[in-house]
Design a protein around this motif. Structure first.
Motif, mmCIF file in Angstrom:
data_model
loop_
_atom_site.group_PDB
_atom_site.id
_atom_site.type_symbol
_atom_site.label_atom_id
_atom_site.label_comp_id
_atom_site.label_asym_id
_atom_site.label_seq_id
_atom_site.Cartn_x
_atom_site.Cartn_y
_atom_site.Cartn_z
ATOM 1 N N TYR A 189 -13.316 -0.324 -0.335
ATOM 2 C CA TYR A 189 -14.536 0.266 -0.893
ATOM 3 C C TYR A 189 -14.301 0.639 -2.356
ATOM 4 N N ALA A 190 -15.326 0.441 -3.183
ATOM 5 C CA ALA A 190 -15.237 0.848 -4.583
ATOM 6 C C ALA A 190 -15.223 2.376 -4.693
ATOM 7 N N ARG A 191 -15.982 3.027 -3.817
ATOM 8 C CA ARG A 191 -16.038 4.489 -3.767
ATOM 9 C C ARG A 191 -15.923 4.929 -2.319
ATOM 10 N N VAL A 192 -15.475 6.157 -2.133
ATOM 11 C CA VAL A 192 -15.379 6.704 -0.778
ATOM 12 C C VAL A 192 -16.795 6.904 -0.252
ATOM 13 N N PRO A 193 -17.117 6.315 0.908
ATOM 14 C CA PRO A 193 -18.462 6.483 1.476
ATOM 15 C C PRO A 193 -18.731 7.948 1.845
ATOM 16 N N LEU A 194 -19.995 8.325 1.816
ATOM 17 C CA LEU A 194 -20.411 9.699 2.108
ATOM 18 C C LEU A 194 -19.915 10.150 3.485
ATOM 19 N N ARG A 195 -20.112 9.330 4.491
ATOM 20 C CA ARG A 195 -19.690 9.691 5.856
ATOM 21 C C ARG A 195 -18.171 9.923 5.905
ATOM 22 N N THR A 196 -17.423 9.067 5.241
ATOM 23 C CA THR A 196 -15.966 9.192 5.216
ATOM 24 C C THR A 196 -15.552 10.481 4.510
ATOM 25 N N ALA A 197 -16.200 10.782 3.396
ATOM 26 C CA ALA A 197 -15.887 12.007 2.662
ATOM 27 C C ALA A 197 -16.204 13.244 3.508
ATOM 28 N N ALA A 198 -17.317 13.195 4.249
ATOM 29 C CA ALA A 198 -17.685 14.321 5.117
ATOM 30 C C ALA A 198 -16.660 14.495 6.239
ATOM 31 N N ILE A 199 -16.214 13.398 6.824
ATOM 32 C CA ILE A 199 -15.183 13.479 7.866
ATOM 33 C C ILE A 199 -13.896 14.043 7.281
ATOM 34 N N ARG A 200 -13.529 13.582 6.095
ATOM 35 C CA ARG A 200 -12.307 14.081 5.443
ATOM 36 C C ARG A 200 -12.413 15.582 5.187
ATOM 37 N N TYR A 201 -13.577 16.028 4.714
ATOM 38 C CA TYR A 201 -13.767 17.455 4.459
ATOM 39 C C TYR A 201 -13.631 18.273 5.743
ATOM 40 N N LEU A 202 -14.300 17.832 6.792
ATOM 41 C CA LEU A 202 -14.236 18.568 8.059
ATOM 42 C C LEU A 202 -12.812 18.587 8.615
ATOM 43 N N MET A 203 -12.135 17.468 8.547
ATOM 44 C CA MET A 203 -10.758 17.405 9.056
ATOM 45 C C MET A 203 -9.792 18.226 8.198
ATOM 46 N N ALA A 204 -10.084 18.349 6.905
ATOM 47 C CA ALA A 204 -9.205 19.114 6.017
ATOM 48 C C ALA A 204 -9.218 20.603 6.344
ATOM 49 N N TRP A 205 -10.195 21.044 7.121
ATOM 50 C CA TRP A 205 -10.191 22.436 7.564
ATOM 51 C C TRP A 205 -8.998 22.711 8.482
ATOM 52 N N GLY A 206 -8.300 21.655 8.884
ATOM 53 C CA GLY A 206 -7.074 21.820 9.654
ATOM 54 C C GLY A 206 -6.014 22.608 8.907
ATOM 55 N N TRP A 207 -6.131 22.658 7.578
ATOM 56 C CA TRP A 207 -5.218 23.489 6.783
ATOM 57 C C TRP A 207 -5.396 24.974 7.127
ATOM 58 N N PHE A 208 -6.637 25.385 7.419
ATOM 59 C CA PHE A 208 -6.948 26.811 7.547
ATOM 60 C C PHE A 208 -7.534 27.238 8.890
ATOM 61 N N LEU A 209 -8.267 26.363 9.546
ATOM 62 C CA LEU A 209 -8.974 26.749 10.765
ATOM 63 C C LEU A 209 -8.072 27.295 11.870
ATOM 64 N N PRO A 210 -6.920 26.693 12.137
ATOM 65 C CA PRO A 210 -6.057 27.283 13.179
ATOM 66 C C PRO A 210 -5.665 28.726 12.860
ATOM 67 N N ALA A 211 -5.376 29.013 11.601
ATOM 68 C CA ALA A 211 -5.017 30.378 11.212
ATOM 69 C C ALA A 211 -6.199 31.327 11.380
ATOM 70 N N ILE A 212 -7.392 30.861 11.040
ATOM 71 C CA ILE A 212 -8.591 31.686 11.201
ATOM 72 C C ILE A 212 -8.812 32.009 12.678
ATOM 73 N N VAL A 213 -8.651 31.006 13.517
ATOM 74 C CA VAL A 213 -8.829 31.201 14.961
ATOM 75 C C VAL A 213 -7.781 32.171 15.504
ATOM 76 N N VAL A 214 -6.531 32.010 15.102
ATOM 77 C CA VAL A 214 -5.451 32.909 15.558
ATOM 78 C C VAL A 214 -5.731 34.337 15.110
ATOM 79 N N CYS A 215 -6.127 34.510 13.865
ATOM 80 C CA CYS A 215 -6.428 35.859 13.357
ATOM 81 C C CYS A 215 -7.566 36.490 14.141
ATOM 82 N N TYR A 216 -8.596 35.726 14.422
ATOM 83 C CA TYR A 216 -9.739 36.234 15.181
ATOM 84 C C TYR A 216 -9.327 36.568 16.616
ATOM 85 N N ALA A 217 -8.602 35.651 17.253
ATOM 86 C CA ALA A 217 -8.221 35.821 18.667
ATOM 87 C C ALA A 217 -7.300 37.021 18.881
ATOM 88 N N PHE A 218 -6.406 37.260 17.925
ATOM 89 C CA PHE A 218 -5.432 38.335 18.086
ATOM 90 C C PHE A 218 -5.758 39.578 17.261
#
Length: 173
Positions: free
Chosen positions: A91-120
Motif C-alpha cells: 500500500y502507498a499509505r496505511v489504510p484507515l481500517r488498518t490504522a484503526a486496528i493498530r491504534y486499538l491494539m497499541a492500547w496493549g501498552w497500557f490497558l493491562p495496567a489500567i485493568v490491574v489498577c482498577y481490579a486491585f
C-alpha cells in the motif's frame, strides 16, 4: 534488527522507545487542548456521564491524532524526528481500517495496567507507575520475540515500522 529477506531496516527497540517518550510529550499537549475545550463546554461539571465523556474525548483525541498521522504521511512528528515510519506492505499509505486496528491494539501498552489498577484498587503514583512499567516492559518484549522485530500491535494490524534513511546534507556553494 533487520529481516534477512528485506533491505528495509527496522528501527532499534531503543530508538522506538525513545520516540515514544517524545510522543508522550507531544500527545500531552494535544490532549490538554482537547480536554480544555471539553471542560469549557461542560462548564467543568462532574457527573458520571460527563466524566465518561471526558474519557471518551481523551481516547478519541489520541485516536484521531495517531490514525490521521499514520494514514497520511505514515508518521507523527515524533516518528518523523526519529526517522520512523509505519507502513503496510503493498500500500502507498496505511489504510484507515488498518490504522484503526493498530491504534486499538497499541492500547496493549497500557490497558493491562489500567485493568490491574482498577481490579486491585491501586491508586498511588508508585503502584500505578509500577503497573505501567511492567505492562510497557511486557509489550516491548513482543518486539524481541518477533522474527522481524515488530511489536505485537504491528504484527496483528499487518503493519511494520521502518527506519528511514538519514537525509542527505546539501553543501552550500
Amino acid at each position: 534488527m533487520q529481516n534477512s529477506k528485506s533491505p528495509i531496516a527496522t528501527p532499534t527497540l531503543k530508538r522506538r522507545l525513545i520516540c515514544m517518550v517524545y510522543e508522550a510529550f507531544l500527545l500531552t499537549a494535544v490532549e490538554a487542548l482537547a480536554i480544555f475545550v471539553y471542560l469549557f463546554a461542560t462548564q467543568n461539571q462532574h457527573t458520571a456521564s460527563i466524566d465518561h465523556g471526558r474519557n471518551a474525548v481523551f481516547f478519541l483525541t489520541a485516536a484521531a491524532y495517531f490514525i490521521h498521522a499514520w494514514t497520511g504521511s505514515g508518521h507523527t512528528l515524533a516518528m518523523k524526528t526519529w526517522r520512523i515510519k509505519v507502513v503496510k506492505l503493498g500500500y502507498a499509505r496505511v489504510p484507515l481500517r488498518t490504522a484503526a486496528i493498530r491504534y486499538l491494539m497499541a492500547w496493549g501498552w497500557f490497558l493491562p495496567a489500567i485493568v490491574v489498577c482498577y481490579a486491585f484498587g491501586l491508586t498511588s503514583y508508585g503502584q500505578v507507575g509500577a503497573a505501567l512499567a511492567v505492562g510497557i516492559f511486557a509489550w516491548a518484549t513482543t518486539a524481541l520475540l518477533d522474527k522481524d522485530g515488530q511489536f505485537l500491535h504491528d504484527r496483528v494490524a499487518g503493519t511494520r515500522m521502518i527506519l528511514l534513511p538519514k537525509p542527505v546534507k546539501q553543501t552550500k556553494k
